[in-house]
Design an enzyme around this catalytic site. Structure first.
Site, PDB file in Angstrom:
ATOM      1  CB  CYS B  33       3.259  -1.862  -0.050  1.00  0.00           C
ATOM      2  SG  CYS B  33       2.457  -0.588  -1.017  1.00  0.00           S
ATOM      3  CB  CYS B  36       4.912   1.388  -1.000  1.00  0.00           C
ATOM      4  SG  CYS B  36       3.315   1.263  -0.189  1.00  0.00           S
TER       5      CYS B  36
END
Lengths: 312, 109
Positions: B33, B36
């Site tokens: 991700c 993230c």
């Protein structure tokens, strides 16, 4: 912090266009300031493998590539800030760029604010974005294992999203408001031949039902031909309905086309304001590739450097 | 993963998050991700800024199976703010440092 320095160039945006502009401007000793916006690295940070950027024969992960771009820009003196520009004032020189209450001054500005996923504009999006509505299949698909989901849209990106999501979902239904698809033949065929994908045409989404705790439960569809409304049960709604350029905060100063894209002068990145340049997806509704964005970012830095030289 | 935060698992969730006396920000994230990864250094700064007042816990959704389901996580990064065992705030998506500092201040004031 309010900074009284008059910078040579401020770059707004940090995708391939902005960071390439930063590399070139850095090497030209313009000490560029980069405001990265609220998605540092831009749209590529929500992709996985990038396989078509020259120089990476084995592909590269989007986020990783953008880290490399940023490192290269920093190496040549670019300063990158994770700040989101909220306002500009191009009515007098030096140009003013605002991050909330902070004011920054610059002789030139390079706009590389890119584009964002288009929304349907439903009230439900406010509550359910991130709780069952998503604009990023690669980010959120993982959370829809064995679930029934829909993909909205009729272009290549919707087809690609739908195919990708079959890795997780039990069933993916593509919902398209027309009968004719914008998607290329090969992408449409790939979706049609996938046993996990259903396609519904002539349906538009009127509403999305659900709550933050339990996610999406259903959508309300309206048929374009007989006008009938139906309820379709699903647990996730992925948008693949294209992009809109991030020009809201700029359009009072800059000439934009009917879709909001900044208009640049032929064979350059010059805008209608001398000293303000635009590159990347914010001025390109057609190619929209990392490599074309990078190319135009390079042009913008060279155009800005030329402009500054002529001032002296 | 940074040393400033603690790794949260299904086994230690009760003890480290729900029974904590201070505010705990639980970050649901994954290796794949991008946003993230961009959020991680910002959370480190939150640790620096608030020191003992705040604990940042990391839930890797690839490894931790139950917690993401229990809390209905459907997008990452998602931050859940726990205080006295209750969710007092949640934020979906990448946040700027200032936005996060404001969120923490609102919750602890």
């Amino acid at each position: 912090m309010t900074d009284k320095t008059i910078h040579k160039t401020i770059i707004i945006g940090s995708g391939p266009a902005g960071l390439t502009a930063a590399i070139y401007a850095g090497r030209a000793n313009l000490k560029p300031i980069v405001f990265e916006g609220n998605q540092p690295g831009g749209q590529l940070t929500i992709t996985t493998d990038v396989e078509n950027f020259p120089g990476f024969p084995d592909g590269v992960m989007g986020p990783e590539m953008m880290d490399l771009f940023r490192n290269q820009a920093k190496k040549f003196g670019a300063e990158c800030f994770f700040k989101h520009v909220t306002k500009v004032d191009f009515s007098s020189k030096p140009f003013k760029v605002y991050v909330g209450d902070e004011e920054f001054l610059s002789e030139t500005v390079i706009l590389s604010t890119g584009a964002s996923a288009r929304m349907l504009g439903l009230e439900a999006e406010k509550d359910l974005m991130g709780y069952g509505i998503s604009t990023c299949a690669t980010c959120d698909g993982y959370f829809f294992k064995d679930k029934e989901i829909v993909v909205v849209g009729g272009g290549d990106s919707a087809m690609e999203e739908a195919s990708f999501l079959t890795k997780f979902a039990k069933k993916v239904t593509i919902i398209h408001r027309r009968e004719v698809f914008k998607a290329s033949k090969i992408m449409l065929e790939r979706a049609r031949n996938n046993p996990k994908i259903d396609i519904m045409v002539n349906k538009s989404i009127l509403d999305i039902k659900g709550n933050q705790k339990d996610g999406v439960s259903s959508i309300i569809l309206k048929d374009a031909i007989d006008g009938k409304e139906t309820v379709f049960n699903c647990e996730g709604v992925f948008y693949g309905i294209g992009h809109i350029p991030n020009t809201d905060f700029l359009s009072m100063f800059l000439d934009v086309d009917e879709n909001g894209y900044i208009i640049t002068k032929a064979d350059s990145t010059r805008t209608n304001i001398d000293g303000v340049f635009a590159c990347g997806d914010v001025q390109d509704s057609h190619y929209r590739q990392a490599i074309t964005a990078a190319g135009s970012g390079c042009m913008a830095a060279i155009d800005a450097e030329k402009f500054l030289e002529n001032l002296e | 993963m940074s040393e400033k935060s603690v790794k949260i698992t299904d086994e230690n969730f009760q003890e480290l998050v729900l029974e904590s006396e201070k505010l705990v920000i639980v970050d649901f994230w994954a290796e794949w991700c991008g946003p993230c990864k961009a959020l991680a250094p910002i959370l480190d700064k939150i640790c620096d800024e608030f020191g003992d007042k705040v604990l940042v816990g990391k839930v890797n959704v690839d490894e931790v199976k139950q917690a993401p389901v229990n809390y209905g996580i459907r997008s990452i990064p998602t931050l859940l703010f726990f205080h006295n065992g209750e969710i007092v705030r949640q934020e979906v998506g990448l946040q700027s440092e200032q936005a996060l500092i404001d969120s923490v201040n609102q919750v602890i004031s």
